[in-house]
Write an enzyme that holds these catalytic residues in place. Structure first.
Site, PDB file in Angstrom:
ATOM      1  N   HIS B 212       0.808  -1.208   0.000  1.00  0.00           N
ATOM      2  CA  HIS B 212       0.000   0.000   0.000  1.00  0.00           C
ATOM      3  C   HIS B 212       0.842   1.258   0.000  1.00  0.00           C
ATOM      4  O   HIS B 212       0.433   2.286  -0.517  1.00  0.00           O
ATOM      5  CB  HIS B 212      -0.984  -0.029   1.178  1.00  0.00           C
ATOM      6  CG  HIS B 212      -2.211  -0.797   0.843  1.00  0.00           C
ATOM      7  ND1 HIS B 212      -3.475  -0.315   0.981  1.00  0.00           N
ATOM      8  CD2 HIS B 212      -2.340  -2.033   0.306  1.00  0.00           C
ATOM      9  CE1 HIS B 212      -4.345  -1.217   0.567  1.00  0.00           C
ATOM     10  NE2 HIS B 212      -3.673  -2.270   0.161  1.00  0.00           N
ATOM     11  N   SER B 216       0.696  -0.999  -6.394  1.00  0.00           N
ATOM     12  CA  SER B 216       0.849  -2.172  -7.254  1.00  0.00           C
ATOM     13  C   SER B 216       1.500  -1.765  -8.566  1.00  0.00           C
ATOM     14  O   SER B 216       1.309  -0.642  -9.033  1.00  0.00           O
ATOM     15  CB  SER B 216      -0.516  -2.776  -7.567  1.00  0.00           C
ATOM     16  OG  SER B 216      -0.820  -3.778  -6.648  1.00  0.00           O
ATOM     17  N   LYS B 240     -13.351  -8.022  -8.371  1.00  0.00           N
ATOM     18  CA  LYS B 240     -12.463  -8.917  -9.119  1.00  0.00           C
ATOM     19  C   LYS B 240     -11.822  -9.952  -8.193  1.00  0.00           C
ATOM     20  O   LYS B 240     -11.789 -11.148  -8.494  1.00  0.00           O
ATOM     21  CB  LYS B 240     -11.367  -8.076  -9.770  1.00  0.00           C
ATOM     22  CG  LYS B 240     -11.120  -8.444 -11.213  1.00  0.00           C
ATOM     23  CD  LYS B 240     -10.178  -7.466 -11.859  1.00  0.00           C
ATOM     24  CE  LYS B 240      -9.488  -8.147 -13.026  1.00  0.00           C
ATOM     25  NZ  LYS B 240      -8.703  -7.218 -13.823  1.00  0.00           N
ATOM     26  N   ASP B 241     -11.351  -9.467  -7.028  1.00  0.00           N
ATOM     27  CA  ASP B 241     -10.728 -10.381  -6.065  1.00  0.00           C
ATOM     28  C   ASP B 241     -11.739 -11.394  -5.535  1.00  0.00           C
ATOM     29  O   ASP B 241     -11.433 -12.580  -5.390  1.00  0.00           O
ATOM     30  CB  ASP B 241     -10.136  -9.596  -4.888  1.00  0.00           C
ATOM     31  CG  ASP B 241      -8.812  -8.929  -5.257  1.00  0.00           C
ATOM     32  OD1 ASP B 241      -8.308  -9.195  -6.373  1.00  0.00           O
ATOM     33  OD2 ASP B 241      -8.285  -8.149  -4.444  1.00  0.00           O
ATOM     34  N   GLU B 284       5.940 -34.155  -0.630  1.00  0.00           N
ATOM     35  CA  GLU B 284       4.730 -33.636  -1.256  1.00  0.00           C
ATOM     36  C   GLU B 284       5.090 -33.038  -2.609  1.00  0.00           C
ATOM     37  O   GLU B 284       6.223 -32.596  -2.825  1.00  0.00           O
ATOM     38  CB  GLU B 284       4.139 -32.546  -0.359  1.00  0.00           C
ATOM     39  CG  GLU B 284       3.544 -33.094   0.912  1.00  0.00           C
ATOM     40  CD  GLU B 284       2.157 -33.665   0.685  1.00  0.00           C
ATOM     41  OE1 GLU B 284       2.074 -34.836   0.264  1.00  0.00           O
ATOM     42  OE2 GLU B 284       1.173 -32.957   0.916  1.00  0.00           O
TER      43      GLU B 284
HETATM   44  C1  HEM Z   1       1.849 -15.946   2.469  1.00  0.00           C
HETATM   45  C2  HEM Z   1       2.131 -15.659   1.261  1.00  0.00           C
HETATM   46  C3  HEM Z   1       1.716 -14.391   0.517  1.00  0.00           C
HETATM   47  C4  HEM Z   1       0.569 -13.656   0.606  1.00  0.00           C
HETATM   48  C5  HEM Z   1      -0.651 -13.932   1.497  1.00  0.00           C
HETATM   49  C6  HEM Z   1       0.698 -12.578  -0.324  1.00  0.00           C
HETATM   50  C7  HEM Z   1      -0.275 -11.611  -0.529  1.00  0.00           C
HETATM   51  C8  HEM Z   1      -0.193 -10.603  -1.474  1.00  0.00           C
HETATM   52  C9  HEM Z   1      -1.246  -9.718  -1.844  1.00  0.00           C
HETATM   53  C10 HEM Z   1      -2.654  -9.692  -1.222  1.00  0.00           C
HETATM   54  C11 HEM Z   1      -0.798  -8.907  -2.826  1.00  0.00           C
HETATM   55  C12 HEM Z   1      -1.582  -7.832  -3.610  1.00  0.00           C
HETATM   56  C13 HEM Z   1      -2.401  -8.499  -4.721  1.00  0.00           C
HETATM   57  C14 HEM Z   1      -1.561  -9.097  -5.833  1.00  0.00           C
HETATM   58  O1  HEM Z   1      -0.720  -8.391  -6.421  1.00  0.00           O
HETATM   59  O2  HEM Z   1      -1.741 -10.287  -6.122  1.00  0.00           O
HETATM   60  C15 HEM Z   1       0.580  -9.235  -3.069  1.00  0.00           C
HETATM   61  C16 HEM Z   1       1.415  -8.598  -3.973  1.00  0.00           C
HETATM   62  C17 HEM Z   1       2.748  -8.918  -4.176  1.00  0.00           C
HETATM   63  N1  HEM Z   1       3.405 -10.015  -3.653  1.00  0.00           N
HETATM   64 FE1  HEM Z   1       2.671 -11.310  -2.309  1.00  0.00          FE
HETATM   65  N2  HEM Z   1       1.915 -12.670  -0.953  1.00  0.00           N
HETATM   66  C18 HEM Z   1       2.569 -13.755  -0.469  1.00  0.00           C
HETATM   67  C19 HEM Z   1       3.793 -14.215  -0.854  1.00  0.00           C
HETATM   68  C20 HEM Z   1       4.644 -13.583  -1.760  1.00  0.00           C
HETATM   69  C21 HEM Z   1       5.877 -14.103  -2.253  1.00  0.00           C
HETATM   70  C22 HEM Z   1       6.442 -15.484  -1.890  1.00  0.00           C
HETATM   71  C23 HEM Z   1       6.419 -13.157  -3.095  1.00  0.00           C
HETATM   72  C24 HEM Z   1       7.728 -13.163  -3.882  1.00  0.00           C
HETATM   73  C25 HEM Z   1       8.784 -13.846  -3.634  1.00  0.00           C
HETATM   74  C26 HEM Z   1       5.492 -12.071  -3.145  1.00  0.00           C
HETATM   75  C27 HEM Z   1       5.671 -10.922  -3.885  1.00  0.00           C
HETATM   76  C28 HEM Z   1       4.704  -9.982  -4.139  1.00  0.00           C
HETATM   77  C29 HEM Z   1       4.883  -8.816  -4.973  1.00  0.00           C
HETATM   78  C30 HEM Z   1       6.169  -8.401  -5.683  1.00  0.00           C
HETATM   79  C31 HEM Z   1       3.656  -8.156  -5.001  1.00  0.00           C
HETATM   80  C32 HEM Z   1       3.320  -6.865  -5.762  1.00  0.00           C
HETATM   81  C33 HEM Z   1       2.885  -7.281  -7.116  1.00  0.00           C
HETATM   82  C34 HEM Z   1       2.652  -6.131  -8.048  1.00  0.00           C
HETATM   83  O3  HEM Z   1       1.868  -5.272  -7.712  1.00  0.00           O
HETATM   84  O4  HEM Z   1       3.248  -6.163  -9.125  1.00  0.00           O
HETATM   85  N3  HEM Z   1       4.419 -12.358  -2.340  1.00  0.00           N
HETATM   86  N4  HEM Z   1       0.919 -10.293  -2.235  1.00  0.00           N
END
Ligand code: HEM
Lengths: 289, 395
Positions: B212, B216, B240-241, B284
């Site tokens: 935030h 994004s 959408k979500d 797994e």
């Molecule tokens: C428990 C695991 C995770 C949760 C619950 C989570 C949740 C979220 C959510 C809600 C968003 C915003 C919506 C979206 O862009 O899809 C987001 C964005 C993002 N997440 Fe995660 N995430 C997790 C793990 C990860 C991992 C493992 C990575 C990378 C190694 C990661 C990298 C990113 C990045 C870079 C964004 C911004 C994407 C963009 O706007 O281009 N996340 N995450």
């Protein structure tokens, strides 16, 4: 190998049997113990189970008949250690029926004043008793093999219910459709050359669905081994079919509830998804691309 | 789109009175690029599955007993006779697979669209840490039911840790709590499993907070992130979500209720037997790519380095990628990114296939090629593609 060992290694090896069969099949078919050496258990014929497939459901009458076979035949050597009598309510029995059914079993009840094992009638809360006090006793009674616990047998036995059924009905017979080779040689042997092997000597009993085509379990079922209260003819094949259904149910007693839940939830979610697609289109209709 | 209520000044609103209402308002008015595709709903799916895992996990923990002689029976009792126990357990088991699958998609989305670039480097690091935490949690959880694969999985992991030079055997003993997996191992895994679960919640809050603050990214690059091309979270992205989560829930239900065999390992319905090693010890499905890489290297410690490195390298991605990305003047070269990403995904899948076989003969070759293909993306492609693209333009 003991029974447990045979069984445990079999899961892991199931995937490789195809290859092993190809390697061992043709060449070894000529030796004196021909088909016994082709290690791969034959491919069990596919059966049409009531509980098969994503929308199947258990034929509870068959499950109940299968319980009779288990209690009357299998339970003398195999346990269902994870199952309590009260769990059997899921076969469609009332609690009175369960109490009556439990009373027919004896469970260990501590030691008496002289230190001897006491027994009492089982109650619904009891687990089904184990047939042997320990693995040594089991081995001593079964020429070195431990009869495996059957609580999850159709899940852990490679080939699942089809193979359980094939094993129960396949003694001495050449497999009805073979995956590997060796059935021709085997047929000849069973026909006459080695009656001792079929009857079970050192190496156990001939059965193409067992690993190494030998099992330590004597043929357990025969016509009329139990009497079905619903009037179904107790042929050996019927008994095998019903006990397999029972064991599949015991291995996965909530499968029907799960599938029923799945149908309801999936329909609901489809409906919800449709509404959401419409809503999303409306909301986004104001946005110029 | 012009004149949508959200295009008001964001920073102005920050100064309004704090409080739940203000927070929600602020959150709902949060601006996102209008062109986010479906891959941007996976984050929401992850949050939903995380919630499900916590709820089902907490209720499962009420009847679980972390003791080598009781664990298997306690899980059987739960599944057979606790009210809805079978449902809780299937939710938790299916949830683990869906979580990992969604996580891999989320990471590949980030890699493909370059979501890790400044100003989102910190976000990517938190994400990578989350990946490690989730993997450790999933591993620890799989040990708990104390079936054959639980036991032998812990054994293999212990030996892998033991392959570290000098301190290996100490680490192995600390991990197992003895010479072989047993009750002390279960206590460790149980504690690890739920402390990490709650740490993950904390890290996710941080992840979303940083998102935030930084905003994004847009699949069409920086020009997609200008205010004129943005829309507020509510109602455009909430719908959408929600739709994404419902579609995932539908898939989830189908797998859980109709095809549970896809995500369960039959061997784990056998109680752990320290005296009998299964011929095939297999983790797994979601660990198979790393398991394949572990076995592709002849030395034990080397294998450990290569498979752990496959995760560690993700932390370095924001600094490995030296190029400007594929938007703007380079958008014509996007096919190159697409090709490299395909090689990466194919390598990951092939490494997984190798991991599910005995890594010998052909599978050894496949495992090695896949390992090279995987690393080539990070060490061969990311640092140098900019030069490659320039060269392509000149030619
Ligand atoms: C428990 C695991 C995770 C949760 C619950 C989570 C949740 C979220 C959510 C809600 C968003 C915003 C919506 C979206 O862009 O899809 C987001 C964005 C993002 N997440 Fe995660 N995430 C997790 C793990 C990860 C991992 C493992 C990575 C990378 C190694 C990661 C990298 C990113 C990045 C870079 C964004 C911004 C994407 C963009 O706007 O281009 N996340 N995450």
């Amino acid at each position: 190998m003991t029974g447990t060992q045979v069984l445990s290694s079999s899961i892991a090896q199931a995937r490789k049997w195809g290859g092993v069969a190809l390697l061992l099949g043709v060449g070894l078919g000529h030796g004196p113990a021909g088909w016994a050496q082709s290690l791969a258990p034959a491919q069990a014929p596919v059966q049409n189970w009531s509980f098969k497939g994503p929308l199947g459901h258990f034929d509870l009458a068959a499950v109940q008949r299968g319980y009779a076979v288990f209690a009357g035949v299998c339970a003398s050597c195999h346990g269902l250690t994870q199952v309590h009598f009260s769990d059997l309510a899921g076969m469609g029995l009332t609690s009175e029926q369960i109490a009556a059914l439990a009373e027919a079993w004896q469970v260990p009840d501590g030691l008496d004043a002289e230190g001897r094992l006491k027994h009492r009638k089982a109650q619904p809360d009891d687990a089904l008793p184990e047939p042997y006090p320990n693995a040594q006793a089991a081995r001593a009674a079964n020429r070195g093999a431990v009869p495996p616990d059957l609580s999850r047998i159709t899940q852990v036995y490679p080939g699942g219910p089809d193979r359980v059924f094939a094993l129960l009905t396949g003694y001495g017979a050449p497999p009805s459709h073979q995956s590997g080779t060796g059935s021709a040689a085997g047929g000849g042997l069973v026909g006459g050359a080695h009656p001792a092997a079929v009857a079970g000597g050192e190496g156990g009993f001939a059965n193409p669905y067992a690993i190494g085509h030998r099992t330590a379990m004597p043929p357990p079922l025969r016509d009329g081994a139990v009497v079905f209260t619903d009037g179904t003819q107790a042929t050996a094949e019927q008994e095998a079919r019903d006990v397999t259904t029972f064991l599949a149910w015991v291995s996965n007693p909530h499968a029907d509830s799960k599938r029923r839940l799945g149908v309801g939830v999936a329909l609901y979610l489809c409906f919800l998804a449709t509404l959401l697609v419409i809503l999303k289109r409306r909301i986004w209709s104001h946005v110029r691309k | 789109m012009e004149g949508s209520p959200s295009c008001k000044d964001q920073t102005g609103r920050r100064h309004e009175a704090a409080g739940v209402v203000a927070f929600v308002k602020d959150y709902m008015g949060f601006l996102l690029p209008a062109d986010l595709n479906l891959l941007w709903t996976i984050g929401a799916m992850l949050v939903a599955v995380l919630g499900l895992m916590l709820l089902s996990g907490l209720t499962l923990a009420l009847s679980y007993t972390p003791d080598a002689s009781l664990a298997f029976g306690s899980v059987e009792a739960l599944e057979r006779r606790m009210p809805s126990g079978w449902l809780l357990r299937s939710l938790h088991m299916t949830g683990a697979s869906f979580f990992m699958a969604a996580l891999y998609l989320h990471v590949f989305r980030g890699l493909y669209y370059g979501s890790y670039r400044a100003p989102r480097r910190g976000l990517w690091l938190i994400g990578s840490a989350l990946l490690v935490m989730v993997m450790v949690t999933a591993f620890a959880g799989y040990v708990l039911p104390w079936g054959q694969m639980s036991y032998w999985g812990a054994d293999v992991a212990g030996k892998a840790v033991g392959a570290v030079p000098v301190i290996g055997s100490l680490l192995e003993r600390v991990f197992l709590g003895g010479d072989a997996p047993g009750t002390p191992t279960l206590h460790r895994m149980f504690v690890l499993h739920f402390t990490l679960a709650f740490s993950i919640v904390g890290a996710v809050v941080l992840h979303v907070a940083v998102l935030h603050a930084r905003g994004s990214s847009s699949p069409s690059g920086p020009q997609g992130e200008t205010p004129a091309r943005m829309l507020p979270f509510y109602p455009y992205f909430t719908i959408k979500d929600t739709l994404g989560v419902v579609v995932m829930a539908l898939l989830f239900t189908m797998v859980m209720c109709f095809w549970p065999g896809l995500i369960t390992e039959p061997a784990n319905y056998r109680p752990a037997n320290p005296l009998h090693t299964p011929a095939d010890i297999e983790p797994e499905w979601y660990f198979l790519p790393f398991y394949g890489m572990l076995q592709a290297v002849p030395s034990k410690f080397g294998g450990l380095l290569v498979s752990a490195g496959a995760v560690v390298v993700l932390f370095c991605v924001p600094w490995l990628d030296r190029g400007p990305g594929w938007t703007g003047p380079k958008s014509g070269m996007r096919w190159l990114a697409w090709l490299a990403m395909s090689v990466l995904v194919a390598s990951f899948v092939l490494a997984g296939l190798a991991g599910s076989h005995h890594v010998q003969g052909v599978w050894l070759l496949v495992g090695r090629l896949a390992t090279v293909g995987y690393y080539a993306y990070f060490l061969g492609f990311l640092p140098f593609y900019a030069k490659l693209a320039n060269w392509g333009e000149r030619a």
